[in-house]
Design a protein around this motif. Structure first.
Motif, PDB file in Angstrom:
ATOM      1  N   MET A 287     -51.558 -44.529 -55.652  1.00 45.30           N
ATOM      2  CA  MET A 287     -50.553 -43.503 -55.146  1.00 45.30           C
ATOM      3  C   MET A 287     -48.906 -44.430 -55.270  1.00 45.30           C
ATOM      4  SD  MET A 287     -49.543 -42.145 -51.291  1.00 45.30           S
ATOM      5  CE  MET A 287     -48.101 -41.541 -50.706  1.00 45.30           C
ATOM      6  N   THR A 288     -47.962 -43.696 -55.955  1.00 53.56           N
ATOM      7  CA  THR A 288     -46.977 -44.713 -55.751  1.00 53.56           C
ATOM      8  C   THR A 288     -45.879 -44.000 -54.625  1.00 53.56           C
ATOM      9  OG1 THR A 288     -46.839 -44.793 -58.122  1.00 53.56           O
ATOM     10  CG2 THR A 288     -44.858 -44.926 -56.845  1.00 53.56           C
ATOM     11  N   TYR A 289     -45.380 -44.808 -53.854  1.00 52.62           N
ATOM     12  CA  TYR A 289     -44.745 -44.421 -52.638  1.00 52.62           C
ATOM     13  C   TYR A 289     -43.355 -44.130 -53.022  1.00 52.62           C
ATOM     14  CZ  TYR A 289     -48.634 -45.934 -49.588  1.00 52.62           C
ATOM     15  OH  TYR A 289     -49.741 -46.181 -48.539  1.00 52.62           O
ATOM     16  N   LEU A 290     -42.560 -43.413 -52.094  1.00 58.21           N
ATOM     17  CA  LEU A 290     -41.333 -43.004 -52.304  1.00 58.21           C
ATOM     18  C   LEU A 290     -40.497 -44.158 -52.343  1.00 58.21           C
ATOM     19  CD1 LEU A 290     -39.272 -40.562 -52.995  1.00 58.21           C
ATOM     20  CD2 LEU A 290     -38.695 -40.408 -50.574  1.00 58.21           C
ATOM     21  N   ILE A 291     -40.597 -44.970 -51.654  1.00 58.05           N
ATOM     22  CA  ILE A 291     -39.687 -46.007 -51.426  1.00 58.05           C
ATOM     23  C   ILE A 291     -39.678 -47.106 -52.729  1.00 58.05           C
ATOM     24  CG2 ILE A 291     -41.377 -47.551 -50.241  1.00 58.05           C
ATOM     25  CD1 ILE A 291     -38.813 -48.842 -48.665  1.00 58.05           C
ATOM     26  N   GLU A 292     -41.133 -47.143 -53.346  1.00 62.46           N
ATOM     27  CA  GLU A 292     -41.257 -47.943 -54.454  1.00 62.46           C
ATOM     28  C   GLU A 292     -40.425 -47.087 -55.733  1.00 62.46           C
ATOM     29  OE1 GLU A 292     -45.698 -49.910 -54.360  1.00 62.46           O
ATOM     30  OE2 GLU A 292     -45.663 -47.532 -54.249  1.00 62.46           O
ATOM     31  N   LYS A 293     -40.496 -45.852 -55.761  1.00 65.61           N
ATOM     32  CA  LYS A 293     -39.728 -45.222 -56.793  1.00 65.61           C
ATOM     33  C   LYS A 293     -38.201 -45.465 -56.753  1.00 65.61           C
ATOM     34  CE  LYS A 293     -42.928 -41.516 -57.738  1.00 65.61           C
ATOM     35  NZ  LYS A 293     -43.005 -39.992 -57.893  1.00 65.61           N
ATOM     36  N   TYR A 294     -37.672 -45.514 -55.605  1.00 62.49           N
ATOM     37  CA  TYR A 294     -36.409 -45.847 -55.129  1.00 62.49           C
ATOM     38  C   TYR A 294     -36.185 -46.992 -55.637  1.00 62.49           C
ATOM     39  CZ  TYR A 294     -32.269 -46.746 -52.193  1.00 62.49           C
ATOM     40  OH  TYR A 294     -30.579 -47.105 -51.997  1.00 62.49           O
ATOM     41  N   VAL A 295     -36.852 -48.201 -55.394  1.00 64.18           N
ATOM     42  CA  VAL A 295     -36.749 -49.556 -55.930  1.00 64.18           C
ATOM     43  C   VAL A 295     -36.609 -49.832 -57.312  1.00 64.18           C
ATOM     44  CG1 VAL A 295     -37.631 -51.973 -55.973  1.00 64.18           C
ATOM     45  CG2 VAL A 295     -37.409 -50.656 -53.844  1.00 64.18           C
ATOM     46  N   ALA A 296     -37.430 -49.140 -57.937  1.00 66.56           N
ATOM     47  CA  ALA A 296     -37.527 -49.078 -59.582  1.00 66.56           C
ATOM     48  C   ALA A 296     -36.205 -48.487 -60.171  1.00 66.56           C
ATOM     49  CB  ALA A 296     -38.756 -48.163 -60.059  1.00 66.56           C
ATOM     50  N   LEU A 297     -35.754 -47.136 -59.384  1.00 65.50           N
ATOM     51  CA  LEU A 297     -34.581 -46.850 -60.086  1.00 65.50           C
ATOM     52  C   LEU A 297     -33.503 -47.467 -59.752  1.00 65.50           C
ATOM     53  CD1 LEU A 297     -34.849 -43.204 -58.612  1.00 65.50           C
ATOM     54  CD2 LEU A 297     -34.706 -43.755 -61.013  1.00 65.50           C
ATOM     55  N   LYS A 298     -33.546 -48.189 -58.525  1.00 61.98           N
ATOM     56  CA  LYS A 298     -32.348 -49.141 -58.315  1.00 61.98           C
ATOM     57  C   LYS A 298     -32.276 -50.263 -59.374  1.00 61.98           C
ATOM     58  CE  LYS A 298     -33.266 -52.262 -55.259  1.00 61.98           C
ATOM     59  NZ  LYS A 298     -33.591 -53.300 -54.033  1.00 61.98           N
ATOM     60  N   ASN A 299     -33.392 -50.767 -59.621  1.00 58.10           N
ATOM     61  CA  ASN A 299     -33.330 -52.004 -60.557  1.00 58.10           C
ATOM     62  C   ASN A 299     -32.866 -51.510 -61.976  1.00 58.10           C
ATOM     63  OD1 ASN A 299     -34.286 -53.650 -58.724  1.00 58.10           O
ATOM     64  ND2 ASN A 299     -36.471 -53.520 -59.025  1.00 58.10           N
ATOM     65  N   LYS A 300     -33.112 -50.153 -62.530  1.00 63.32           N
ATOM     66  CA  LYS A 300     -32.772 -49.750 -63.574  1.00 63.32           C
ATOM     67  C   LYS A 300     -31.378 -49.447 -63.752  1.00 63.32           C
ATOM     68  CE  LYS A 300     -37.394 -48.491 -65.424  1.00 63.32           C
ATOM     69  NZ  LYS A 300     -38.398 -47.310 -66.058  1.00 63.32           N
ATOM     70  N   TYR A 301     -30.766 -48.904 -62.631  1.00 61.09           N
ATOM     71  CA  TYR A 301     -29.646 -48.407 -62.625  1.00 61.09           C
ATOM     72  C   TYR A 301     -28.400 -49.779 -62.852  1.00 61.09           C
ATOM     73  CZ  TYR A 301     -29.586 -43.535 -62.166  1.00 61.09           C
ATOM     74  OH  TYR A 301     -29.378 -42.313 -62.026  1.00 61.09           O
ATOM     75  N   ARG A 302     -29.147 -50.892 -62.186  1.00 60.50           N
ATOM     76  CA  ARG A 302     -28.193 -52.163 -62.198  1.00 60.50           C
ATOM     77  C   ARG A 302     -28.120 -52.975 -63.461  1.00 60.50           C
ATOM     78  NH1 ARG A 302     -30.416 -55.758 -57.117  1.00 60.50           N
ATOM     79  NH2 ARG A 302     -29.926 -54.396 -55.525  1.00 60.50           N
ATOM     80  N   ASN A 303     -28.919 -52.231 -64.138  1.00 60.94           N
ATOM     81  CA  ASN A 303     -28.511 -52.688 -65.894  1.00 60.94           C
ATOM     82  C   ASN A 303     -27.104 -52.369 -66.525  1.00 60.94           C
ATOM     83  OD1 ASN A 303     -31.237 -53.935 -66.519  1.00 60.94           O
ATOM     84  ND2 ASN A 303     -31.984 -51.857 -66.756  1.00 60.94           N
ATOM     85  N   TYR A 304     -26.722 -51.296 -65.571  1.00 59.63           N
ATOM     86  CA  TYR A 304     -25.279 -50.742 -65.926  1.00 59.63           C
ATOM     87  C   TYR A 304     -24.167 -51.396 -65.019  1.00 59.63           C
ATOM     88  CZ  TYR A 304     -28.203 -47.457 -68.427  1.00 59.63           C
ATOM     89  OH  TYR A 304     -28.999 -46.684 -69.237  1.00 59.63           O
ATOM     90  N   ASP A 305     -24.297 -52.322 -64.302  1.00 62.66           N
ATOM     91  CA  ASP A 305     -23.601 -52.940 -63.253  1.00 62.66           C
ATOM     92  C   ASP A 305     -22.328 -52.930 -64.015  1.00 62.66           C
ATOM     93  OD1 ASP A 305     -24.317 -53.810 -60.968  1.00 62.66           O
ATOM     94  OD2 ASP A 305     -25.207 -55.607 -61.357  1.00 62.66           O
TER      95      ASP A 305
END
Length: 236
Positions: free
Chosen positions: A1-19
């Motif tokens: 099971m992937t928790y919601l907060i884990e999905k949030y962190v994954a999204l955060k890290n990917k969006y930071r590629n566009y700093d």
């Protein structure tokens, strides 16, 4: 099971590629502001939330953050909003950021304050589940963007050694996130991030869009039990 907060962190890290350059400029300004405070004898750190956390920042964007500090005036209780240490440190940081970023109207909010003296005492008890301050510390460390990370990372790492405690945090943090995910403000934030990326001439990867949809859908499906994360204001 992937928790919601884990999905949030994954999204955060990917969006930071566009700093954006503005995000990096503000991060550097925050580092300098905390160094100035340390030179005056005040050891502080911050976890930055909001647009800077995702790296998609414009000059008009607000700054939302969590203050972490050592307050000997309130070792056994939360620092109230009128705590003199909190007031002095937060105002000094605001003044420094506005001066360095050359924006007197910049809106800077401290959504919560964590007294690391309370964290130390809570860790010593061994009954970690009884202390909300530890949950908040680890929650912010998971979802935020740190400045002066060495100040508070040893406490987070100690908590992370306990796998059972981490599972509890993942569940608790996911419930807390789902509360804010259900607000129009949180969803609108992602729309703004996507628009800013695409307006710069970049194309969002299809996989990132799918992850965002999965994150939003999972948050809608969660039933919350009133999880609270912030001593002051909504943190996300």
């Amino acid at each position: 099971m992937t928790y919601l907060i884990e999905k949030y962190v994954a999204l955060k890290n990917k969006y930071r590629n566009y700093d954006t350059k503005e995000a990096l400029r503000r991060m550097q300004a925050c580092r300098i502001a905390l160094k100035e405070l340390e030179d005056k004898g005040f050891r502080t750190g911050v976890e930055i939330l909001g647009s800077i956390n995702f790296g998609i920042v414009e000059p008009s964007s607000d700054i939302d953050c969590i203050l972490l500090h050592y307050c000997d005036l309130h070792k056994d209780q939360e620092c109230p909003e009128y705590c003199p240490n909190f007031l002095y440190e937060s105002e000094e940081i605001k003044a420094s950021l506005r001066r360095r970023l050359k924006n007197e109207n910049l809106k800077i909010e401290f959504l919560d304050c964590i007294n690391l003296r309370m964290v130390e005492r809570a860790l010593e008890t061994g009954n970690w589940k009884d202390h909300e301050v530890l949950r908040r510390l680890l929650f912010y460390r998971t979802i935020g963007r740190p400045v002066n990370r060495p100040l508070f990372i040893p406490y987070a790492e100690k908590l992370e050694e306990n796998e059972e405690y981490i599972r509890d945090i993942l569940e608790w943090g996911s419930e807390a996130l789902s509360v804010y995910l259900g607000t129009s403000r949180h969803r609108f934030s992602f729309s703004k991030y996507n628009e800013r990326i695409e307006s710069s001439g970049l194309q969002l990867p299809h996989g990132l869009k799918e992850e965002l949809e999965s994150y939003l859908d999972q948050g809608e499906g969660l039933e919350t039990n009133g999880a609270e994360t912030s001593h002051y204001k909504d943190p996300v």
